[in-house]
Design an enzyme around this catalytic site. Structure first.
Site, PDB file in Angstrom:
ATOM      1  N   ARG A 177     -18.392  -0.890   8.286  1.00  0.00           N
ATOM      2  CA  ARG A 177     -19.236   0.179   7.735  1.00  0.00           C
ATOM      3  C   ARG A 177     -20.373  -0.258   6.663  1.00  0.00           C
ATOM      4  O   ARG A 177     -21.444   0.203   6.672  1.00  0.00           O
ATOM      5  CB  ARG A 177     -18.520   1.424   6.954  1.00  0.00           C
ATOM      6  N   LYS A 181       0.891  -1.246   0.135  1.00  0.00           N
ATOM      7  CA  LYS A 181       0.036  -0.052   0.031  1.00  0.00           C
ATOM      8  C   LYS A 181       0.818   1.120  -0.027  1.00  0.00           C
ATOM      9  O   LYS A 181       1.944   1.349   0.635  1.00  0.00           O
ATOM     10  CB  LYS A 181      -0.829   0.066   1.229  1.00  0.00           C
ATOM     11  N   SER A 208     -11.050   7.004   4.929  1.00  0.00           N
ATOM     12  CA  SER A 208      -9.651   7.512   5.048  1.00  0.00           C
ATOM     13  C   SER A 208      -9.154   7.893   3.592  1.00  0.00           C
ATOM     14  O   SER A 208      -8.353   8.981   3.259  1.00  0.00           O
ATOM     15  CB  SER A 208      -8.518   6.608   5.712  1.00  0.00           C
TER      16      SER A 208
HETATM   17  P1  ADP Z   1      -7.586  -1.285   6.665  1.00  0.00           P
HETATM   18  O1  ADP Z   1      -6.804  -0.798   5.681  1.00  0.00           O
HETATM   19  O2  ADP Z   1      -7.187  -2.229   7.515  1.00  0.00           O
HETATM   20  O3  ADP Z   1      -9.017  -1.340   6.360  1.00  0.00           O
HETATM   21  P2  ADP Z   1      -8.336   1.333   7.889  1.00  0.00           P
HETATM   22  O4  ADP Z   1      -7.562   2.357   8.638  1.00  0.00           O
HETATM   23  O5  ADP Z   1      -9.319   1.921   6.599  1.00  0.00           O
HETATM   24  O6  ADP Z   1      -7.597   0.143   7.685  1.00  0.00           O
HETATM   25  O7  ADP Z   1      -9.603   0.866   8.871  1.00  0.00           O
HETATM   26  C1  ADP Z   1      -9.357   0.160  10.037  1.00  0.00           C
HETATM   27  C2  ADP Z   1     -10.737  -0.309  10.651  1.00  0.00           C
HETATM   28  O8  ADP Z   1     -11.431   0.692  10.968  1.00  0.00           O
HETATM   29  C3  ADP Z   1     -11.366  -1.372   9.774  1.00  0.00           C
HETATM   30  O9  ADP Z   1     -12.188  -2.350  10.582  1.00  0.00           O
HETATM   31  C4  ADP Z   1     -12.442  -0.322   9.086  1.00  0.00           C
HETATM   32  O10 ADP Z   1     -13.668  -1.045   8.842  1.00  0.00           O
HETATM   33  C5  ADP Z   1     -12.821   0.419  10.486  1.00  0.00           C
HETATM   34  N1  ADP Z   1     -13.178   1.817  10.000  1.00  0.00           N
HETATM   35  C6  ADP Z   1     -12.430   2.544   9.235  1.00  0.00           C
HETATM   36  N2  ADP Z   1     -13.365   3.916   8.923  1.00  0.00           N
HETATM   37  C7  ADP Z   1     -14.321   3.801   9.831  1.00  0.00           C
HETATM   38  C8  ADP Z   1     -15.628   4.511  10.142  1.00  0.00           C
HETATM   39  N3  ADP Z   1     -15.694   5.769   9.622  1.00  0.00           N
HETATM   40  N4  ADP Z   1     -16.551   4.038  11.127  1.00  0.00           N
HETATM   41  C9  ADP Z   1     -16.327   3.016  11.760  1.00  0.00           C
HETATM   42  N5  ADP Z   1     -15.212   1.983  11.444  1.00  0.00           N
HETATM   43  C10 ADP Z   1     -14.411   2.476  10.509  1.00  0.00           C
END
Ligand code: ADP
Length: 152
Positions: free
Chosen positions: A91, A42, A129
């Site tokens: 989500r 990534k 993100s």
């Molecule tokens: P990854 O690359 O491991 O998916 P992220 O940083 O995107 O990492 O997400 C980490 C965790 O947080 C995942 O389980 C994701 O579903 C959760 N997550 C991300 N954004 C949100 C949000 N807005 N509300 C709740 N959970 C979230």
């Protein structure tokens, strides 16, 4: 035995959605390790050190939250930390399908580790993100979506 959970993620950057999941999960566990996963496939916007420091600031007053980074399998990081739970947020249906496969495979390779899912608050379910990085790249204001300690 202490109930230790690992909350793994890219956290690039850490959002109010991530913060909410971590805070709402805290009553379930004695200790929560928020772990920035280092994935060489990534391309990240923010350095691992920056992401770890932001999360440390957000939880500076919460003694039961530890922040770290890791490479390799999440289950191996869990074992190293004596954690028997993996915490994830759910989500969308796309999140569900992805998490179901990983969670079930993790259970096979590591029978003592359970994945626990928390649903986002309705106001956080659109926060993502990837979109935040797009806003930043295009000089928009991403501050409504990140904790105050996360300053770009
Ligand atoms: P990854 O690359 O491991 O998916 P992220 O940083 O995107 O990492 O997400 C980490 C965790 O947080 C995942 O389980 C994701 O579903 C959760 N997550 C991300 N954004 C949100 C949000 N807005 N509300 C709740 N959970 C979230």
């Amino acid at each position: 035995m202490k109930r230790i959970a690992v909350f793994p993620g890219s956290f690039d950057p850490f959002t109010v959605g991530h913060e909410s999941i971590a805070r709402r999960a805290l009553p379930l566990f004695d200790e929560l390790v928020i772990a920035v996963g280092i994935n060489s496939h990534k391309s990240n916007m923010f350095s691992v050190e920056q992401r770890v420091n932001w999360i440390k600031k957000v939880f500076a007053k919460e003694k039961r939250v530890k922040v770290d980074s890791f490479t390799g399998l999440t289950v191996d990081f869990c074992k190293k930390n004596k954690a028997t739970f993996i915490l994830r947020g759910l989500r969308t249906s796309a999140d569900f399908e992805f998490e179901k496969a990983i969670g079930q495979m993790n259970t096979v390779i590591s029978k003592d580790i359970e994945t626990v899912f928390i649903l986002p608050l309705p106001e956080h379910s659109a926060i993502n993100s990837t979109i935040i990085r797009d806003i930043i790249r295009n000089n928009g204001d991403a501050s409504p979506f990140v904790p105050k300690a996360v300053k770009f």
